[in-house]
Design an enzyme around this catalytic site. Structure first.
Site, PDB file in Angstrom:
ATOM      1  CB  THR A   1      -1.035   5.392   6.039  1.00 50.06           C
ATOM      2  OG1 THR A   1      -0.178   5.041   7.147  1.00 50.06           O
ATOM      3  CG2 THR A   1      -1.227   4.181   5.141  1.00 50.06           C
ATOM      4  CG  MET A   2      -2.935  10.555   7.266  1.00 48.98           C
ATOM      5  SD  MET A   2      -4.540  11.223   7.741  1.00 48.98           S
ATOM      6  CE  MET A   2      -4.031  12.549   8.833  1.00 48.98           C
TER       7      MET A   2
ATOM      8  CG  HIS B   1      -0.196   0.083   2.532  1.00 52.68           C
ATOM      9  ND1 HIS B   1       0.328   1.252   3.034  1.00 52.68           N
ATOM     10  CD2 HIS B   1       0.107  -0.877   3.438  1.00 52.68           C
ATOM     11  CE1 HIS B   1       0.911   1.018   4.194  1.00 52.68           C
ATOM     12  NE2 HIS B   1       0.796  -0.268   4.465  1.00 52.68           N
ATOM     13  N   GLY B   2       0.227   2.391  -0.304  1.00 52.52           N
ATOM     14  CA  GLY B   2       0.918   3.676  -0.283  1.00 52.52           C
ATOM     15  C   GLY B   2       1.118   4.185   1.138  1.00 52.52           C
TER      16      GLY B   2
ATOM     17  CG  ASN C   1       3.037   4.232   6.754  1.00 49.71           C
ATOM     18  OD1 ASN C   1       2.487   3.976   5.690  1.00 49.71           O
ATOM     19  ND2 ASN C   1       3.259   3.304   7.669  1.00 49.71           N
TER      20      ASN C   1
ATOM     21  CD  GLU D   1       2.227  -5.447   8.060  1.00 45.53           C
ATOM     22  OE1 GLU D   1       2.454  -6.679   8.019  1.00 45.53           O
ATOM     23  OE2 GLU D   1       2.904  -4.601   7.439  1.00 45.53           O
TER      24      GLU D   1
END
Length: 273
Positions: free
Chosen positions: A51-52, A48-49, A54, A125
């Site tokens: 995220t907040m 996935h791209g 991350n 995950e």
């Protein structure tokens, strides 16, 4: 008399049309080629791209956050790079960030933009239990201390297996919090669900008609754990799998072949367009 002649004329013209004569319109043969079930599958497994969570360096396993603007942009670039791939079907974990990633990629596709992404909780995950939402540094330092090594040594030698088992061990000590929370998963639990999820997808898609290309959106550690389970020589890339990177796996006659790992070429191609 004129009425009778007119009716006869209509009748004759109608007969000519039915027979395919007189007006040049003949019955077209069906030239469409029926889709066949694939002889092999190509699994495009995408992380996935960003995220907040991350961005704030928080532990993000079963907890979730939406993609950042930059995260959406890099995933969209991957979608543009993958736009010519005719996907037979698309899957993701049931976490929002993975669903969002899969949908953004499918949206850019020239041949598969109408596909509905199917979700599977087994593609999630790792679950980090009471560490969910905490700072990554706190969890990593706790693991290093428990293993009797420095933080630098832990990060350098970390494997998905040692990581998961260490978190599960530490999480089990948080008895009170564990009563109201999902416990952290050990490596066997994680790999068992991941492998079962992929095997079910493969079995289903080998029976479906189409191109044999399958999109799967999942998560960094889970993708590495899955690949380590399928391939004995797999090693997690230094720094882990990148956001929107693609790992390509072939399946044929009961055998898996690892084609590419941490491939960012689709992102790079999409960014040039």
């Amino acid at each position: 008399m004129k009425k009778i002649v007119k009716l006869l004329g209509v009748f004759i013209v109608s007969m000519l049309v039915v027979a395919g004569c007189g007006n040049g319109n003949t019955k077209k043969e069906d030239t469409s080629v029926a889709k066949k079930t694939p002889e092999e599958l190509t699994l495009y497994i995408v992380r996935h791209g960003k995220t907040m969570l991350n961005t704030t360096d928080r532990v993000q396993g079963w907890s979730d956050a939406v993609l950042t603007k930059a995260g959406e942009e890099v995933v969209t670039a991957a979608g543009v790079g993958l736009k010519a791939v005719d996907f037979q079907n698309a899957y993701s974990s049931d976490s929002g960030r993975a669903i969002q990633t899969a949908n953004l990629i499918i949206k850019e596709n020239e041949k598969s933009s109408d596909l509905k992404v199917m979700t599977d909780e087994r593609l999630r995950e790792f679950n980090f239990g009471t560490y969910e939402g905490d700072l990554n540094h706190t969890m990593w330092q706790d693991i290093a201390d428990d293993q009797g090594v420095t933080l630098e040594e832990f990060l350098k030698n970390m494997t998905p297996e040692s990581f998961a088992n260490s978190v599960a061990k530490l999480d089990a000590k948080n008895v009170e919090e564990a009563k109201v929370n999902w416990p952290a998963e050990d490596y066997k639990t994680i790999t068992t669900r991941l492998k079962a999820g992929i095997e079910d997808i493969v079995e289903k898609e080998m029976k479906n008609e189409g191109s044999g290309n399958i999109l799967i959106a999942s998560h960094g550690l889970s993708i590495s754990a899955l690949l380590a389970t399928l391939f004995d020589d797999y090693k997690i890339p230094e720094g882990g799998l990148k956001n929107a990177s693609v790992c390509t796996v072939k399946y044929k006659d009961g055998n898996y072949t690892l084609e590419k790992i941490n491939d960012l070429s689709y992102v790079e191609a999409g960014q040039k367009k």
